[in-house]
Design an enzyme around this catalytic site. Structure first.
Site, PDB file in Angstrom:
ATOM      1  N   HIS A 191      35.967  13.912  77.747  1.00  0.00           N
ATOM      2  CA  HIS A 191      34.960  13.771  78.810  1.00  0.00           C
ATOM      3  C   HIS A 191      35.163  12.411  79.481  1.00  0.00           C
ATOM      4  CE1 HIS A 191      32.521  17.398  78.235  1.00  0.00           C
ATOM      5  NE2 HIS A 191      32.846  17.283  76.958  1.00  0.00           N
ATOM      6  N   ASP A 270      34.871  25.082  70.263  1.00  0.00           N
ATOM      7  CA  ASP A 270      33.882  24.461  71.157  1.00  0.00           C
ATOM      8  C   ASP A 270      32.766  25.466  71.438  1.00  0.00           C
ATOM      9  OD1 ASP A 270      32.678  22.494  72.706  1.00  0.00           O
ATOM     10  OD2 ASP A 270      33.825  22.962  74.513  1.00  0.00           O
TER      11      ASP A 270
END
Length: 391
Positions: A191, A270
């Site tokens: 991220h 995820d």
């Protein structure tokens, strides 16, 4: 065979370095006692099946309609059980961005489940990530990775923090990477809006994992290679990949494997709460997610919000879509993540003395048939007959 000792015979066994056809594996108590030997009366007949070590998921947020970020032990148990029934015998629970004190509370709940043996550790994904690449994380709750705040979360996990995802370009990022590395906690780059040079600095500072490589980071540009190239090319880094057919095109997965090799790839889910469930509305931390046709997206903004993947599907896709060998698939789904978590002595491969964590797959379709964890059948035991007994 005694009540706590049984043998699986006739299966294809995927062992370190290759495959044994028509093999025999003996389980005694919670561990693998032996590989080899002659078939005997009472052996379970697994002809037509493939046995691989239990899957290890480094990055999973929930499943079965439940979330690890709920801070509710019953929900965490549901999520872990859901993935266990799909072959994930070792789970590292992932949080999502929230208020620091709330994430600390969640960590305390998850730590109890680590101590109970349900989970293997905690992965903090957020809040120390880039606003520009926040994906399914609330932008207003993001924080710079101040080492004091990073340490606060680690302390809340009571020694069970295994990994932090952070953006190294943010103030305090590189210092936090060094601090985590010094404490033996995995620092993962993800991220992030980092460039190539800063990503290399993060690796030199001790970062060893790329959080869901390609997703939530700048793409590769021919004059600005960005974090992807830095993470792929450095042999110190293990790259997470989401092999669900949604997050990454197969050719991109093949590129990653061609560059890093299976021994540096960890296939992850995820997954959020919809894994193992159907379409509908689900929470992801403080955000709401709509799942349609198996694709999870934020209700507000429409960003992809994790996956609905389970690792049995990731394994099947690795072999049937990507064309990986069985040994390569096992490496990325079991061996590599076990090594990263410091558990390679007890799990991640079919070897005598290791945990009897097994996944049984149909040898033709690679559909999941049964799961064993620490010598106990979780699902599918009634599929098999014993040698010398009528079918």
């Amino acid at each position: 065979m005694t009540a706590d000792r049984t043998a699986l015979a006739g299966a294809r066994l995927v062992v370190p370095g290759g495959v044994i056809e028509g093999g025999r594996l003996t389980v005694e108590g919670p561990r693998i006692a032996d590989l080899g030997g002659e078939r005997a009366p009472g052996d379970l007949d697994l002809t037509g099946y493939t046995v691989v070590p239990g899957f290890v998921d480094l990055h999973v947020h929930g499943g079965g309609g439940a979330s690890y970020a709920s801070g509710v032990a019953e929900e965490a148990l549901t999520a872990a059980r859901t993935h266990l029934e799909h072959g994930t015998t070792t789970t590292m629970a992932s949080t999502v961005t929230g208020e620091i004190d709330e994430v600390c509370r969640q960590a305390a709940v998850l730590s109890e489940l680590v101590e109970d043996g349900v989970l293997a550790g905690i992965h903090f994904e957020g809040p120390f990530i880039s606003h520009n690449r926040c994906g399914a994380h609330r932008p207003d709750l993001l924080r710079d990775p101040d080492p004091a705040l990073v340490r606060k979360l680690a302390d809340a996990a009571r020694g069970h923090a295994k990994m932090f995802t952070l953006a190294p370009e943010l103030p305090g990022g590189l210092e936090s990477v060094r601090m985590l590395a010094d404490q033996g906690i995995i620092a993962a780059v993800g991220h992030t809006d980092s460039d190539y040079a800063v990503t290399l600095e993060a690796i030199d500072a001790g970062a060893t994992v790329a959080t869901h490589l390609f997703n939530a980071m700048p793409g590769i540009q021919h004059r600005a290679p960005g974090p992807i190239v830095a993470l792929l090319e450095d042999e110190r880094v293990t790259v997470e990949l989401i092999n669900d057919g949604i997050h990454l095109h197969p050719s991109v997965l093949e590129l990653a494997y061609g560059t890093a090799g299976a021994e540096r790839v960890a296939l992850i889910t995820d997954a959020m709460g919809a894994a193992g469930m159907g379409d509908g509305m689900y929470p992801l931390g403080p955000l709401q997610v709509r799942v349609e046709n198996g694709v999870a997206r934020l209700v507000e903004g429409g960003s992809i919000a994790g996956s609905t993947l389970t690792l049995d599907v990731a394994f099947r896709r690795a072999v049937t879509v990507l064309g990986l060998s069985l040994d390569q698939a096992v490496t990325s789904l079991s061996t590599v993540p076990a090594r990263l978590m410091g558990l390679a002595d007890t799990l991640g491969s079919l070897e005598a003395g290791k945990n009897a964590d097994l996944v049984v797959l149909d040898s033709d379709t690679y559909e999941l048939a049964a799961v064993m964890r620490r010598g106990e059948w979780i699902v599918g035991a009634d599929r098999f007959t014993r040698a010398g007994n009528p079918a």
